[in-house]
Design a protein around this motif. Structure first.
Motif, PDB file in Angstrom:
ATOM      1  N   MET A 194     -17.282  13.160  -2.926  1.00  0.00           N
ATOM      2  CA  MET A 194     -16.695  12.718  -1.656  1.00  0.00           C
ATOM      3  C   MET A 194     -15.258  13.187  -1.439  1.00  0.00           C
ATOM      4  SD  MET A 194     -18.138   8.826  -1.810  1.00  0.00           S
ATOM      5  CE  MET A 194     -19.813   8.532  -2.351  1.00  0.00           C
ATOM      6  N   GLY A 195     -14.648  13.789  -2.434  1.00  0.00           N
ATOM      7  CA  GLY A 195     -13.319  14.334  -2.234  1.00  0.00           C
ATOM      8  C   GLY A 195     -12.191  13.392  -2.610  1.00  0.00           C
ATOM      9  N   THR A 196     -10.979  13.772  -2.210  1.00  0.00           N
ATOM     10  CA  THR A 196      -9.764  13.093  -2.652  1.00  0.00           C
ATOM     11  C   THR A 196      -9.525  11.745  -1.983  1.00  0.00           C
ATOM     12  OG1 THR A 196      -8.512  14.351  -0.994  1.00  0.00           O
ATOM     13  CG2 THR A 196      -8.604  15.253  -3.215  1.00  0.00           C
ATOM     14  N   VAL A 197     -10.338  11.347  -1.006  1.00  0.00           N
ATOM     15  CA  VAL A 197     -10.171  10.039  -0.371  1.00  0.00           C
ATOM     16  C   VAL A 197     -10.262   8.925  -1.400  1.00  0.00           C
ATOM     17  CG1 VAL A 197     -12.625   9.705   0.142  1.00  0.00           C
ATOM     18  CG2 VAL A 197     -10.897   8.643   1.597  1.00  0.00           C
ATOM     19  N   VAL A 198     -10.933   9.189  -2.524  1.00  0.00           N
ATOM     20  CA  VAL A 198     -11.093   8.182  -3.584  1.00  0.00           C
ATOM     21  C   VAL A 198      -9.740   7.784  -4.177  1.00  0.00           C
ATOM     22  CG1 VAL A 198     -12.228   7.734  -5.814  1.00  0.00           C
ATOM     23  CG2 VAL A 198     -13.387   9.077  -4.065  1.00  0.00           C
ATOM     24  N   ALA A 199      -8.731   8.641  -4.039  1.00  0.00           N
ATOM     25  CA  ALA A 199      -7.404   8.336  -4.599  1.00  0.00           C
ATOM     26  C   ALA A 199      -6.808   7.071  -4.003  1.00  0.00           C
ATOM     27  CB  ALA A 199      -6.458   9.517  -4.376  1.00  0.00           C
ATOM     28  N   TRP A 200      -7.233   6.673  -2.797  1.00  0.00           N
ATOM     29  CA  TRP A 200      -6.693   5.459  -2.172  1.00  0.00           C
ATOM     30  C   TRP A 200      -7.048   4.202  -2.954  1.00  0.00           C
ATOM     31  CZ3 TRP A 200      -2.807   6.017   0.773  1.00  0.00           C
ATOM     32  CH2 TRP A 200      -2.704   7.082   1.671  1.00  0.00           C
ATOM     33  N   PHE A 201      -8.056   4.275  -3.821  1.00  0.00           N
ATOM     34  CA  PHE A 201      -8.350   3.130  -4.679  1.00  0.00           C
ATOM     35  C   PHE A 201      -7.152   2.799  -5.568  1.00  0.00           C
ATOM     36  CE2 PHE A 201     -12.876   4.156  -3.826  1.00  0.00           C
ATOM     37  CZ  PHE A 201     -13.328   2.883  -3.517  1.00  0.00           C
ATOM     38  N   GLY A 202      -6.405   3.828  -5.958  1.00  0.00           N
ATOM     39  CA  GLY A 202      -5.214   3.595  -6.766  1.00  0.00           C
ATOM     40  C   GLY A 202      -4.160   2.808  -6.027  1.00  0.00           C
ATOM     41  N   VAL A 203      -4.092   2.981  -4.699  1.00  0.00           N
ATOM     42  CA  VAL A 203      -3.156   2.207  -3.872  1.00  0.00           C
ATOM     43  C   VAL A 203      -3.697   0.799  -3.639  1.00  0.00           C
ATOM     44  CG1 VAL A 203      -2.016   2.083  -1.629  1.00  0.00           C
ATOM     45  CG2 VAL A 203      -2.310   4.300  -2.754  1.00  0.00           C
ATOM     46  N   ALA A 204      -4.987   0.710  -3.320  1.00  0.00           N
ATOM     47  CA  ALA A 204      -5.596  -0.590  -3.025  1.00  0.00           C
ATOM     48  C   ALA A 204      -5.498  -1.537  -4.209  1.00  0.00           C
ATOM     49  CB  ALA A 204      -7.051  -0.396  -2.620  1.00  0.00           C
ATOM     50  N   SER A 205      -5.580  -1.005  -5.417  1.00  0.00           N
ATOM     51  CA  SER A 205      -5.564  -1.858  -6.601  1.00  0.00           C
ATOM     52  C   SER A 205      -4.226  -2.550  -6.825  1.00  0.00           C
ATOM     53  CB  SER A 205      -5.916  -1.032  -7.837  1.00  0.00           C
ATOM     54  OG  SER A 205      -4.905  -0.070  -8.099  1.00  0.00           O
ATOM     55  N   THR A 206      -3.154  -2.045  -6.203  1.00  0.00           N
ATOM     56  CA  THR A 206      -1.816  -2.610  -6.432  1.00  0.00           C
ATOM     57  C   THR A 206      -1.432  -3.681  -5.413  1.00  0.00           C
ATOM     58  OG1 THR A 206      -0.734  -0.887  -5.110  1.00  0.00           O
ATOM     59  CG2 THR A 206      -1.057  -0.433  -7.450  1.00  0.00           C
ATOM     60  N   ILE A 207      -2.175  -3.785  -4.319  1.00  0.00           N
ATOM     61  CA  ILE A 207      -1.804  -4.753  -3.279  1.00  0.00           C
ATOM     62  C   ILE A 207      -1.885  -6.179  -3.803  1.00  0.00           C
ATOM     63  CG2 ILE A 207      -2.453  -5.661  -1.005  1.00  0.00           C
ATOM     64  CD1 ILE A 207      -3.409  -2.867  -0.268  1.00  0.00           C
ATOM     65  N   GLN A 208      -2.903  -6.445  -4.631  1.00  0.00           N
ATOM     66  CA  GLN A 208      -3.069  -7.793  -5.150  1.00  0.00           C
ATOM     67  C   GLN A 208      -1.899  -8.222  -6.040  1.00  0.00           C
ATOM     68  OE1 GLN A 208      -3.690  -8.383  -8.613  1.00  0.00           O
ATOM     69  NE2 GLN A 208      -3.598  -6.213  -9.098  1.00  0.00           N
ATOM     70  N   VAL A 209      -1.150  -7.273  -6.600  1.00  0.00           N
ATOM     71  CA  VAL A 209      -0.016  -7.617  -7.456  1.00  0.00           C
ATOM     72  C   VAL A 209       1.034  -8.384  -6.665  1.00  0.00           C
ATOM     73  CG1 VAL A 209       1.901  -6.662  -8.798  1.00  0.00           C
ATOM     74  CG2 VAL A 209      -0.396  -5.693  -9.039  1.00  0.00           C
ATOM     75  N   PHE A 210       1.333  -7.921  -5.454  1.00  0.00           N
ATOM     76  CA  PHE A 210       2.314  -8.603  -4.599  1.00  0.00           C
ATOM     77  C   PHE A 210       1.849 -10.020  -4.271  1.00  0.00           C
ATOM     78  CE2 PHE A 210       3.467  -9.840  -0.260  1.00  0.00           C
ATOM     79  CZ  PHE A 210       4.845  -9.895  -0.360  1.00  0.00           C
ATOM     80  N   ILE A 211       0.583 -10.162  -3.896  1.00  0.00           N
ATOM     81  CA  ILE A 211       0.049 -11.474  -3.521  1.00  0.00           C
ATOM     82  C   ILE A 211       0.089 -12.427  -4.711  1.00  0.00           C
ATOM     83  CG2 ILE A 211      -1.998 -12.685  -2.667  1.00  0.00           C
ATOM     84  CD1 ILE A 211      -2.781 -10.085  -1.244  1.00  0.00           C
ATOM     85  N   ALA A 212      -0.311 -11.925  -5.887  1.00  0.00           N
ATOM     86  CA  ALA A 212      -0.309 -12.767  -7.081  1.00  0.00           C
ATOM     87  C   ALA A 212       1.101 -13.200  -7.462  1.00  0.00           C
ATOM     88  CB  ALA A 212      -0.964 -12.022  -8.241  1.00  0.00           C
ATOM     89  N   CYS A 213       2.054 -12.286  -7.397  1.00  0.00           N
ATOM     90  CA  CYS A 213       3.428 -12.598  -7.807  1.00  0.00           C
ATOM     91  C   CYS A 213       4.087 -13.623  -6.873  1.00  0.00           C
ATOM     92  CB  CYS A 213       4.268 -11.322  -7.853  1.00  0.00           C
ATOM     93  SG  CYS A 213       3.893 -10.250  -9.253  1.00  0.00           S
ATOM     94  N   VAL A 214       3.838 -13.506  -5.585  1.00  0.00           N
ATOM     95  CA  VAL A 214       4.503 -14.380  -4.613  1.00  0.00           C
ATOM     96  C   VAL A 214       3.859 -15.761  -4.556  1.00  0.00           C
ATOM     97  CG1 VAL A 214       5.037 -14.698  -2.172  1.00  0.00           C
ATOM     98  CG2 VAL A 214       5.318 -12.451  -3.220  1.00  0.00           C
ATOM     99  N   TYR A 215       2.543 -15.822  -4.559  1.00  0.00           N
ATOM    100  CA  TYR A 215       1.858 -17.089  -4.287  1.00  0.00           C
ATOM    101  C   TYR A 215       1.152 -17.713  -5.489  1.00  0.00           C
ATOM    102  CZ  TYR A 215       2.550 -15.699   0.593  1.00  0.00           C
ATOM    103  OH  TYR A 215       3.100 -15.330   1.792  1.00  0.00           O
ATOM    104  N   TYR A 216       0.386 -16.941  -6.214  1.00  0.00           N
ATOM    105  CA  TYR A 216      -0.544 -17.527  -7.178  1.00  0.00           C
ATOM    106  C   TYR A 216       0.077 -17.791  -8.553  1.00  0.00           C
ATOM    107  CZ  TYR A 216      -4.400 -16.942  -3.928  1.00  0.00           C
ATOM    108  OH  TYR A 216      -5.223 -17.054  -2.830  1.00  0.00           O
ATOM    109  N   ILE A 217       0.845 -16.854  -9.079  1.00  0.00           N
ATOM    110  CA  ILE A 217       1.406 -17.033 -10.419  1.00  0.00           C
ATOM    111  C   ILE A 217       2.288 -18.276 -10.511  1.00  0.00           C
ATOM    112  CG2 ILE A 217       3.017 -16.019 -12.090  1.00  0.00           C
ATOM    113  CD1 ILE A 217       1.764 -13.307 -11.497  1.00  0.00           C
ATOM    114  N   PRO A 218       3.221 -18.521  -9.561  1.00  0.00           N
ATOM    115  CA  PRO A 218       4.009 -19.768  -9.648  1.00  0.00           C
ATOM    116  C   PRO A 218       3.141 -21.021  -9.607  1.00  0.00           C
ATOM    117  CG  PRO A 218       5.003 -18.228  -8.091  1.00  0.00           C
ATOM    118  CD  PRO A 218       3.658 -17.669  -8.442  1.00  0.00           C
ATOM    119  N   LEU A 219       2.074 -20.994  -8.803  1.00  0.00           N
ATOM    120  CA  LEU A 219       1.182 -22.150  -8.711  1.00  0.00           C
ATOM    121  C   LEU A 219       0.490 -22.411 -10.042  1.00  0.00           C
ATOM    122  CD1 LEU A 219      -0.369 -24.241  -6.874  1.00  0.00           C
ATOM    123  CD2 LEU A 219      -2.130 -22.472  -6.707  1.00  0.00           C
TER     124      LEU A 219
END
Length: 617
Positions: free
Chosen positions: A79-104
């Protein structure tokens, strides 16, 4: 090129067995070192004093399984290089976890992540969520082990049975005897092996072809530079929007998964847990991007001479180990390193799954039935559960081999149907204080059933055109012949079936929606039904909500009071986790800030600010 007959030699076996011995030794080391620390906190949470760096590396390889090492390069190959966006998508959850979930999670210090759903709603919600994730984890572990063994038995003399039994036994052994510390440190070792093995493949192909520029020229010729595909059609399997916009399965794993929460809580402080989460994003995104690069390199190497078109392979997932055996035929040990990398991904997934699921079963089911168990009994039961789960996963592998599509489709179906509803019910629990227990259970049940229906419909009426597989050719194979054959007696299941001529309307609309959007669909449907049912049956009053379980969308102390107060939705402010909450008023906020500005001696004493007008809930 000359004909060659690559073999998995003595040096390759030495490297592979060395990896297995190393991970077993790590488990034995921590079993001996902590022989006098026979507590559940040490077994499941590493005494909550682990360093954030190895924890972060462990988090990354818990995300990344052998499917990444073998499957993502095959995706990029087709399918080509579009698969590289998975590397970006995998990091979005880090921001959400750090701001909201980890302190909880650090505030509540829960043994089971789903205990929060019982405290916030009802025990039924907790058990439903826990049951879903246990079933998903067991099937996913078996699925991962099966695909890894299936792909790699073809390039090694090991049989399927021997491969599965040896790796399952070793994985179960070091996980059971060493606990969380063994899992984290073996994951750390495995992350290094996975990176080294994956990078070695790209470098070797680049050398053979005469440089990286030759790879990218072939990618351009083959029309595989698809990274800027911003097509908004939701039925296309892989575009920028489906990969990045539909990353809720990553968010569910990083924020609501027991394996991740145990690692967050194995760190001593919120700061350390956040560092671990941020560290995890680095090897995680690197491995996904390198996997894409390997797919491109693989296409350049086989340009005009695709081994599947030649009939040497029966499934594209077999192309990566096939390539490795060809390019490293004259470099002893390198094939062993790559096999170790693929097995490392599988071991990390299975070990993390066994450790977390055994904790869920203990805390969510057994402790409730046997509340008088001592800590020693709980620890012994935990180790027994680890052995039982390892056996179940092994059995799942052989059932998968015997039944083929049935179990594999079940694993894929459950995975697609679970992530969205789980992140949906957690979103309702944390951010919407007026949601009641009936709304939560109805929302999660509807979200699960709805996404399950869409997934099953999509498998019954597939449309291969939506995958947009790029063309492959064997026209130039006369320029290169090889005696290397890929002996595959158990071909992997092909998910795509022939199109049914009698297709209902939904087959090319709702059923055709990209599988990557299933998480978003599950999230949206869970929240919608949860809000609707809570409205019909009577919203819970926000002022009665326990603020320990509430997380404001916006809670930055630098913002004006009115902004922060709005996002509390009427929930009292929690001044101290050990003291009653107070109603959040502007006067309270101003006087409290003045009081907290005093010296630590006064702040830690029993003194109260004069005239503080609060109402205890």
């Amino acid at each position: 090129m000359e004909d060659k007959a690559p073999e998995f030699g003595v040096v390759d076996f030495t490297v592979f067995i060395g990896m297995l011995v190393a991970v077993t030794a790590i488990g034995a080391f921590y079993a001996y070192k902590d022989r006098n620390k026979n507590t559940l906190v040490n077994y499941y949470f590493g005494s909550k004093k682990m360093s954030p760096i190895p924890v972060g590396l462990s988090l990354s390889v818990t995300f990344i399984s052998s499917i990444t090492v073998l499957g993502y390069p095959a995706h990029a190959y087709m399918m080509g290089t579009v698969v590289a966006w998975f590397g970006v998508a995998s990091t979005i959850q880090v921001f959400i976890a750090c701001v909201y979930y980890i302190p909880l999670y650090h505030r509540l210090q829960l043994s089971s992540v789903y205990e929060l759903l019982e405290l916030r709603f009802h025990r039924t919600v907790r058990l439903f969520a826990s049951c879903l994730i246990c079933l998903h984890s067991i099937t996913h572990m078996g699925f991962t082990m099966y695909l890894t063994a299936l792909a790699l038995t073809a390039v090694t003399p090991m049989s399927m049975v021997l491969s599965v039994l040896v790796t399952a036994a070793i994985c179960t052994l070091y996980t059971t005897i060493g606990g969380m510390k063994a899992v984290v440190w073996t994951d750390t070792l495995q992350s290094v092996i996975m990176l080294a093995g994956s990078i070695a493949v790209f470098i070797k192909v680049a050398i053979l072809l005469g440089g990286t520029d030759k790879i990218w020229e072939a990618v351009e010729r083959g029309q595989r530079n698809t990274i800027w595909d911003f097509n908004s059609d939701p039925t296309l399997a892989h575009t920028f929007w489906t990969i990045v916009g539909g990353e809720f399965s990553w968010t569910n794993a990083g924020c609501c998964n027991q394996a991740f929460v145990q690692r967050y809580q194995s760190c001593e402080t919120v700061r350390d847990a956040r560092i671990a989460s941020i560290v995890s994003a680095i090897p995680m995104s690197l491995l996904l991007i390198i996997a894409t690069m390997n797919g491109c390199a693989m296409y350049a190497y086989y340009e005009g001479c695709d081994p599947m078109t030649q009939g040497k392979l029966k499934k594209v997932d077999q192309t990566v180990p096939y390539l490795v055996m060809e390019i490293f035929y004259d470099v002893p040990g390198m094939a062993g390193l790559f096999v170790s990398a693929a097995y490392s991904g599988m071991l990390s997934t299975v070990s993390s799954g066994i450790n977390s699921v055994s904790n869920l079963i203990l805390e969510d089911y057994l402790v409730t039935c046997f509340p008088n168990w001592s800590d020693k009994t709980k620890l012994n039961v935990s180790k027994l559960l680890g052995i039982i789960l390892g056996t179940l996963v092994t059995c799942m592998v052989f059932i998968t081999e015997a039944l083929g599509a049935t179990i594999i489709k079940m694993a894929v179906t459950v995975a697609g149907a679970v992530s969205g509803p789980l992140i949906g019910v957690y979103t309702l629990a944390l951010f919407f204080p007026w949601i009641n227990g009936l709304g939560a259970i109805c929302g999660m049940a509807f979200g699960f059933i709805f996404t399950l229906w869409i997934t099953i419909g999509g498998m019954m009426y597939p449309n291969p055109e939506k995958l947009r597989m790029l063309p492959l050719s064997a026209d130039n194979c006369t320029l290169y012949t090889s005696n290397f054959t890929f002996a595959q007696t158990h071909p992997t299941t092909v998910f795509m079936e022939d199109l049914n001529s009698d297709r209902p309307y939904l087959a090319d609309t709702l059923y055709a929606v990209s599988y990557l959007y299933l998480g978003a669909i599950g999230l949206a449907s869970t929240m919608l039904i949860g809000l609707l049912v809570s409205f019909i049956t009577g919203f819970q009053r926000a002022k009665d909500c326990d603020p320990r379980f509430f997380v404001p969308f916006v809670d930055n102390k630098c913002l004006p009071f009115k902004v922060r107060n709005f996002f509390r939705f009427g929930v009292p402010e929690l001044l101290d986790e050990k003291k009653p909450p107070v109603e959040f008023t502007e006067k309270t906020s101003e006087e409290l800030n003045g009081f907290l500005a005093k010296t630590p001696e006064i702040r830690n004493s029993a003194e109260k600010p004069d005239g503080l007008d609060v109402t205890t809930v």
